[in-house]
Design a protein around this motif. Structure first.
Motif, PDB file in Angstrom:
ATOM      1  N   GLU A 243     -51.644 -41.429 -44.849  1.00 62.71           N
ATOM      2  CA  GLU A 243     -51.013 -40.383 -44.040  1.00 62.71           C
ATOM      3  C   GLU A 243     -52.069 -39.348 -43.683  1.00 62.71           C
ATOM      4  O   GLU A 243     -52.916 -38.991 -44.502  1.00 62.71           O
ATOM      5  CB  GLU A 243     -49.843 -39.727 -44.781  1.00 62.71           C
ATOM      6  CG  GLU A 243     -49.094 -38.714 -43.928  1.00 62.71           C
ATOM      7  CD  GLU A 243     -47.739 -38.316 -44.502  1.00 62.71           C
ATOM      8  OE1 GLU A 243     -47.080 -37.437 -43.909  1.00 62.71           O
ATOM      9  OE2 GLU A 243     -47.342 -38.889 -45.530  1.00 62.71           O
TER      10      GLU A 243
ATOM     11  N   ALA B  23     -44.302 -38.020 -45.199  1.00 61.30           N
ATOM     12  CA  ALA B  23     -43.578 -39.183 -44.698  1.00 61.30           C
ATOM     13  C   ALA B  23     -43.859 -40.434 -45.510  1.00 61.30           C
ATOM     14  O   ALA B  23     -42.991 -41.300 -45.625  1.00 61.30           O
ATOM     15  CB  ALA B  23     -43.932 -39.426 -43.223  1.00 61.30           C
ATOM     16  N   HIS B  24     -45.057 -40.554 -46.055  1.00 67.33           N
ATOM     17  CA  HIS B  24     -45.389 -41.736 -46.857  1.00 67.33           C
ATOM     18  C   HIS B  24     -44.893 -41.533 -48.289  1.00 67.33           C
ATOM     19  O   HIS B  24     -45.028 -40.446 -48.846  1.00 67.33           O
ATOM     20  CB  HIS B  24     -46.896 -41.981 -46.854  1.00 67.33           C
ATOM     21  CG  HIS B  24     -47.277 -43.327 -47.370  1.00 67.33           C
ATOM     22  ND1 HIS B  24     -47.352 -43.606 -48.722  1.00 67.33           N
ATOM     23  CD2 HIS B  24     -47.598 -44.485 -46.731  1.00 67.33           C
ATOM     24  CE1 HIS B  24     -47.702 -44.874 -48.886  1.00 67.33           C
ATOM     25  NE2 HIS B  24     -47.853 -45.428 -47.698  1.00 67.33           N
TER      26      HIS B  24
ATOM     27  N   ARG C  53     -50.256 -45.501 -37.884  1.00 65.81           N
ATOM     28  CA  ARG C  53     -49.788 -45.313 -36.510  1.00 65.81           C
ATOM     29  C   ARG C  53     -49.110 -43.959 -36.346  1.00 65.81           C
ATOM     30  O   ARG C  53     -48.724 -43.316 -37.325  1.00 65.81           O
ATOM     31  CB  ARG C  53     -48.812 -46.428 -36.117  1.00 65.81           C
ATOM     32  CG  ARG C  53     -47.631 -46.591 -37.025  1.00 65.81           C
ATOM     33  CD  ARG C  53     -46.897 -47.897 -36.739  1.00 65.81           C
ATOM     34  NE  ARG C  53     -45.754 -48.106 -37.627  1.00 65.81           N
ATOM     35  CZ  ARG C  53     -44.519 -47.727 -37.360  1.00 65.81           C
ATOM     36  NH1 ARG C  53     -44.266 -47.123 -36.217  1.00 65.81           N
ATOM     37  NH2 ARG C  53     -43.541 -47.961 -38.213  1.00 65.81           N
TER      38      ARG C  53
ATOM     39  N   HIS D  56     -46.768 -40.823 -35.934  1.00 66.34           N
ATOM     40  CA  HIS D  56     -45.466 -40.453 -36.479  1.00 66.34           C
ATOM     41  C   HIS D  56     -45.106 -39.104 -35.848  1.00 66.34           C
ATOM     42  O   HIS D  56     -45.720 -38.674 -34.876  1.00 66.34           O
ATOM     43  CB  HIS D  56     -45.560 -40.368 -38.004  1.00 66.34           C
ATOM     44  CG  HIS D  56     -44.250 -40.150 -38.699  1.00 66.34           C
ATOM     45  ND1 HIS D  56     -43.200 -41.039 -38.615  1.00 66.34           N
ATOM     46  CD2 HIS D  56     -43.816 -39.141 -39.489  1.00 66.34           C
ATOM     47  CE1 HIS D  56     -42.189 -40.592 -39.330  1.00 66.34           C
ATOM     48  NE2 HIS D  56     -42.535 -39.436 -39.867  1.00 66.34           N
ATOM     49  N   ALA D  57     -44.131 -38.432 -36.382  1.00 68.56           N
ATOM     50  CA  ALA D  57     -43.718 -37.130 -35.854  1.00 68.56           C
ATOM     51  C   ALA D  57     -44.792 -36.073 -36.108  1.00 68.56           C
ATOM     52  O   ALA D  57     -45.638 -36.223 -36.978  1.00 68.56           O
ATOM     53  CB  ALA D  57     -42.402 -36.702 -36.517  1.00 68.56           C
TER      54      ALA D  57
ATOM     55  N   ARG E  22     -48.833 -36.509 -36.569  1.00 69.44           N
ATOM     56  CA  ARG E  22     -49.509 -37.087 -37.736  1.00 69.44           C
ATOM     57  C   ARG E  22     -49.550 -38.610 -37.632  1.00 69.44           C
ATOM     58  O   ARG E  22     -48.892 -39.210 -36.780  1.00 69.44           O
ATOM     59  CB  ARG E  22     -48.822 -36.646 -39.025  1.00 69.44           C
ATOM     60  CG  ARG E  22     -47.522 -37.357 -39.318  1.00 69.44           C
ATOM     61  CD  ARG E  22     -46.947 -36.904 -40.651  1.00 69.44           C
ATOM     62  NE  ARG E  22     -45.967 -35.847 -40.450  1.00 69.44           N
ATOM     63  CZ  ARG E  22     -45.212 -35.361 -41.430  1.00 69.44           C
ATOM     64  NH1 ARG E  22     -45.343 -35.810 -42.648  1.00 69.44           N
ATOM     65  NH2 ARG E  22     -44.318 -34.419 -41.178  1.00 69.44           N
ATOM     66  N   LEU E  23     -50.322 -39.222 -38.519  1.00 68.57           N
ATOM     67  CA  LEU E  23     -50.436 -40.667 -38.615  1.00 68.57           C
ATOM     68  C   LEU E  23     -49.931 -41.115 -39.975  1.00 68.57           C
ATOM     69  O   LEU E  23     -50.232 -40.477 -40.994  1.00 68.57           O
ATOM     70  CB  LEU E  23     -51.897 -41.100 -38.440  1.00 68.57           C
ATOM     71  CG  LEU E  23     -52.592 -40.670 -37.144  1.00 68.57           C
ATOM     72  CD1 LEU E  23     -54.078 -40.995 -37.214  1.00 68.57           C
ATOM     73  CD2 LEU E  23     -51.950 -41.328 -35.940  1.00 68.57           C
ATOM     74  N   VAL E  24     -49.161 -42.202 -40.002  1.00 76.00           N
ATOM     75  CA  VAL E  24     -48.579 -42.692 -41.249  1.00 76.00           C
ATOM     76  C   VAL E  24     -48.690 -44.209 -41.297  1.00 76.00           C
ATOM     77  O   VAL E  24     -48.431 -44.882 -40.297  1.00 76.00           O
ATOM     78  CB  VAL E  24     -47.093 -42.273 -41.385  1.00 76.00           C
ATOM     79  CG1 VAL E  24     -46.526 -42.743 -42.723  1.00 76.00           C
ATOM     80  CG2 VAL E  24     -46.944 -40.769 -41.256  1.00 76.00           C
TER      81      VAL E  24
ATOM     82  N   CYS F  94     -46.825 -46.780 -43.013  1.00 76.43           N
ATOM     83  CA  CYS F  94     -45.656 -47.157 -43.808  1.00 76.43           C
ATOM     84  C   CYS F  94     -44.622 -47.792 -42.886  1.00 76.43           C
ATOM     85  O   CYS F  94     -44.298 -47.238 -41.826  1.00 76.43           O
ATOM     86  CB  CYS F  94     -45.063 -45.938 -44.510  1.00 76.43           C
ATOM     87  SG  CYS F  94     -43.599 -46.294 -45.513  1.00 76.43           S
TER      88      CYS F  94
ATOM     89  N   ALA G 122     -41.592 -45.377 -42.519  1.00 76.98           N
ATOM     90  CA  ALA G 122     -41.960 -43.977 -42.300  1.00 76.98           C
ATOM     91  C   ALA G 122     -40.891 -43.180 -41.590  1.00 76.98           C
ATOM     92  O   ALA G 122     -40.858 -41.955 -41.687  1.00 76.98           O
ATOM     93  CB  ALA G 122     -43.260 -43.906 -41.500  1.00 76.98           C
ATOM     94  N   HIS G 123     -40.001 -43.833 -40.870  1.00 81.09           N
ATOM     95  CA  HIS G 123     -38.974 -43.096 -40.137  1.00 81.09           C
ATOM     96  C   HIS G 123     -37.706 -42.875 -40.955  1.00 81.09           C
ATOM     97  O   HIS G 123     -36.737 -42.314 -40.472  1.00 81.09           O
ATOM     98  CB  HIS G 123     -38.631 -43.829 -38.838  1.00 81.09           C
ATOM     99  CG  HIS G 123     -39.785 -43.883 -37.888  1.00 81.09           C
ATOM    100  ND1 HIS G 123     -40.154 -42.821 -37.103  1.00 81.09           N
ATOM    101  CD2 HIS G 123     -40.667 -44.880 -37.620  1.00 81.09           C
ATOM    102  CE1 HIS G 123     -41.210 -43.156 -36.383  1.00 81.09           C
ATOM    103  NE2 HIS G 123     -41.541 -44.399 -36.677  1.00 81.09           N
TER     104      HIS G 123
END
Length: 327
Positions: A231, A243-244, A301, A303-304, A307-309, A311, A314-315
């Motif tokens: 993340e 998120a992770h 990839r 995310h909201a 950021r990059l996550v 997982c 992740a959503h």
């Protein structure tokens, strides 16, 4: 703003042999790590011991050569370690180590060690230059006549900083720079780092397991697990609403009397890097893992919140944590 430093898909392998005649086993310390650091900004790198943080720092400085991927400084690939071009570039890249006593030569005075980088790179290294560097980090001129064992831990770390600043670097890699210091001194060193960065305009890669310190100093935070970034994003996003699932566990472990949400306890120990799990490396310790996690490694990839996550889930809704205090 153009990137000062770019690392793309870094891979670093080591080989471990058990016994004199044992079979050599590959240990992948880094497995596709990518970072971007802009001039004057700070990237915090956090994670458990052995996740690859320090290895990343050594590759960024060119102290080791990656087995895969590339490090570029101002758009130019890092020269081979030991080459003339590498030695010239090293003046612009400096490191602050975890143990200030181990980073200093006990046989030499502080002043001679601060002057050493200036001499190596052919710059003026007189008493005035050394005194100016010592003063900038909060030491007195007479500290230059002392030996490392005659200084306190905080003073030694300031001396290490003075030596690192001697060549006016554009990038400072700080590898656990406060972990060996007393709690009362840690905040002083953190404030000094931020003051020096604001004054000199240098970038910093701040490696630490202390989330509070990372949040205080960083513009972006990257969370590492078993050689990969899982993340990355703004400190307020990653450390307040991670998120992770691994980042959630790290944040939930912080002591805070007003924190909302329960402590997330991870099962088992981190996997052996020589025997990496298939799929997502975190799935053996993740309570939310599904079949896909055991079969397919997630990519980092978007995310909201920019950021990059990395997982597959992740959503899914994540627990929220209250804002942490400063270090």
């Amino acid at each position: 703003m153009s990137a000062l430093l770019e690392a793309r898909d870094l891979v670093r392998r080591y080989w471990m042999r058990r016994g004199a005649f044992g079979r050599a086993t590959e240990v992948r310390a880094l497995d596709g790590v990518s970072l971007t650091l802009e001039r004057g900004r700070t990237l915090g790198l956090v994670g458990e011991s052995g996740c690859g943080k320090s290895t990343t720092g050594r590759l960024v400085l060119g102290l080791e050569t990656p087995d895969g991927g590339q490090v570029a400084f101002e758009g130019t690939p890092m020269p081979p370690p030991g080459s003339r071009a590498w030695r010239a570039q090293r003046a612009r890249l400096q490191m602050v180590f975890q143990d200030p006593l181990g980073a200093l030569d006990r046989r030499l005075t502080i002043g001679s060690q601060v002057a050493e980088p200036l001499l190596i790179h052919g710059r003026p290294a007189g008493a005035a230059e050394v005194a100016a560097l010592l003063t900038e980090v909060g030491l007195r001129e007479d500290h230059g006549q002392r030996y490392p064992h005659q200084l306190s831990g905080g003073q030694r770390q300031r001396a290490v900083l003075a030596r690192a600043l001697a060549t006016s670097p554009d990038l400072l890699v700080c590898d656990e720079p406060i972990s060996a210091l007393d709690v009362s001194i840690q905040a002083q060193v953190m404030n000094l780092l931020m003051e020096l960065q604001a004054r000199r305009g240098m970038a910093m890669l701040f490696i630490s397991h202390d989330l509070r310190a990372v949040r205080q100093v960083s513009d972006r935070v990257a969370v590492m697990y078993l050689g990969r970034i899982v993340e990355e994003g703004a400190p307020d996003d990653v450390l307040r609403e991670p998120a992770h699932p691994y980042a959630r566990a790290l944040v939930s472990a912080l002591p805070h009397p007003g924190r909302r949400g329960q402590r997330i306890l991870l099962s088992g120990d981190p996997p052996n890097p020589a025997d990496r799990p298939t799929g997502c490396a975190f799935h053996p310790r993740c309570a939310d893992a599904v079949a896909r996690c055991r079969l397919e490694a997630p990519a980092l990839r978007p995310h909201a919140d920019g950021r990059l996550v990395a997982c597959h889930l992740a959503h899914a809704p994540a627990p929220q944590f209250v804002e942490m205090g400063a270090a």
